[in-house]
Design an enzyme around this catalytic site. Structure first.
Site, PDB file in Angstrom:
ATOM      1  N   HIS A  50       0.704  -1.182   0.011  1.00 25.79           N
ATOM      2  CA  HIS A  50       0.001   0.017   0.034  1.00 25.79           C
ATOM      3  C   HIS A  50       0.881   1.290   0.047  1.00 25.79           C
ATOM      4  O   HIS A  50       2.081   1.225   0.056  1.00 25.79           O
ATOM      5  CB  HIS A  50      -1.015   0.076   1.235  1.00 25.79           C
ATOM      6  CG  HIS A  50      -0.269   0.171   2.536  1.00 25.79           C
ATOM      7  ND1 HIS A  50      -0.298  -1.203   3.387  1.00 25.79           N
ATOM      8  CD2 HIS A  50       0.613   0.944   3.206  1.00 25.79           C
ATOM      9  CE1 HIS A  50       0.550  -0.831   4.439  1.00 25.79           C
ATOM     10  NE2 HIS A  50       0.831   0.528   4.383  1.00 25.79           N
TER      11      HIS A  50
HETATM   12  P1  TYD Z   1      -1.712  -3.435   8.013  1.00 26.51           P
HETATM   13  O1  TYD Z   1      -1.602  -2.187   7.595  1.00 26.51           O
HETATM   14  O2  TYD Z   1      -2.495  -4.437   7.111  1.00 26.51           O
HETATM   15  O3  TYD Z   1      -0.183  -4.307   8.119  1.00 26.51           O
HETATM   16  P2  TYD Z   1       0.960  -4.242   7.081  1.00 26.51           P
HETATM   17  O4  TYD Z   1       1.008  -2.749   6.470  1.00 26.51           O
HETATM   18  O5  TYD Z   1       2.206  -4.724   7.605  1.00 26.51           O
HETATM   19  O6  TYD Z   1       0.582  -5.213   5.811  1.00 26.51           O
HETATM   20  O7  TYD Z   1      -2.143  -3.711   9.436  1.00 26.51           O
HETATM   21  C1  TYD Z   1      -2.627  -4.908  10.009  1.00 26.51           C
HETATM   22  C2  TYD Z   1      -3.559  -4.801  11.269  1.00 26.51           C
HETATM   23  O8  TYD Z   1      -3.360  -4.200  11.935  1.00 26.51           O
HETATM   24  C3  TYD Z   1      -4.735  -4.216  10.441  1.00 26.51           C
HETATM   25  O9  TYD Z   1      -6.138  -4.967  10.896  1.00 26.51           O
HETATM   26  C4  TYD Z   1      -4.905  -2.690  10.886  1.00 26.51           C
HETATM   27  C5  TYD Z   1      -4.267  -2.918  12.161  1.00 26.51           C
HETATM   28  N1  TYD Z   1      -3.381  -1.651  12.548  1.00 26.51           N
HETATM   29  C6  TYD Z   1      -3.624  -0.953  13.817  1.00 26.51           C
HETATM   30  O10 TYD Z   1      -4.775  -1.137  14.243  1.00 26.51           O
HETATM   31  N2  TYD Z   1      -2.905   0.026  13.860  1.00 26.51           N
HETATM   32  C7  TYD Z   1      -1.829   0.230  13.258  1.00 26.51           C
HETATM   33  O11 TYD Z   1      -1.047   1.373  13.569  1.00 26.51           O
HETATM   34  C8  TYD Z   1      -1.371  -0.317  12.140  1.00 26.51           C
HETATM   35  C9  TYD Z   1      -0.074  -0.126  11.431  1.00 26.51           C
HETATM   36  C10 TYD Z   1      -2.126  -1.392  11.913  1.00 26.51           C
END
Ligand code: TYD
Length: 142
Positions: A50
């Site tokens: 993303h």
């Molecule tokens: P995600 O952004 O999909 O992780 P990555 O970018 O590493 O693939 O985040 C995974 C999960 O964690 C998603 O359910 C959202 C949650 N999350 C939070 O609640 N707070 C945060 O600061 C972040 C980065 C993710």
């Protein structure tokens, strides 16, 4: 590459170990509002995939190693994070994918904003349009 750079963080040696300190708006070029870490990533998994409209981040692999692929509409770079003294700044409007997490890898992320799902761009096509608009003339110059 626009909005991406790798820095060597200062390591303090002594007392039989090493210490790295990071300070908001000093070592890190923004005020840190949020810290999170990613660990226990399954073998072969790719994370990220993303971009962000506003968020700036610094990534530090505090244990193990991993790779980060950063993309803009005109450039792609793969960066190895294999030391706790490397900090990778990824600004807004940059596509990122984290992969090749080693066993025990821990990725610490320092972020300029609180968590906001609306700040994410999850589709690469949408990202490309956004970034061309965002960087505008910088791309035209190349
Ligand atoms: P995600 O952004 O999909 O992780 P990555 O970018 O590493 O693939 O985040 C995974 C999960 O964690 C998603 O359910 C959202 C949650 N999350 C939070 O609640 N707070 C945060 O600061 C972040 C980065 C993710």
């Amino acid at each position: 590459m626009e909005n991406v750079f790798l820095t060597d963080l200062k390591v303090h040696f002594g007392k039989g170990g090493k210490l790295v300190a990071v300070e908001s708006k000093k070592t890190i070029p923004f005020a840190i509002k949020r810290i999170y870490y990613i660990y226990d990533v399954e073998f072969g998994r790719r994370r990220g995939l993303h971009s962000h409209k506003k968020l700036n981040q610094v990534l530090i692999c505090v244990n193990g190693s991993l790779k980060v692929c950063v993309k803009s509409p005109t450039e792609t770079k793969d960066i190895v994070l294999d030391s706790p003294n490397k900090g990778l700044f990824i600004g807004n409007a940059v596509w990122r994918e984290m992969y090749d997490f080693s066993e025990g890898a821990v990725l610490l992320v320092l972020a300029s904003e609180f968590y906001d799902p609306d700040d994410y761009i999850h589709s690469y096509d949408q990202y490309e349009k956004y970034a061309i608009d965002y960087f505008g003339n910088n791309y035209n110059r190349k």
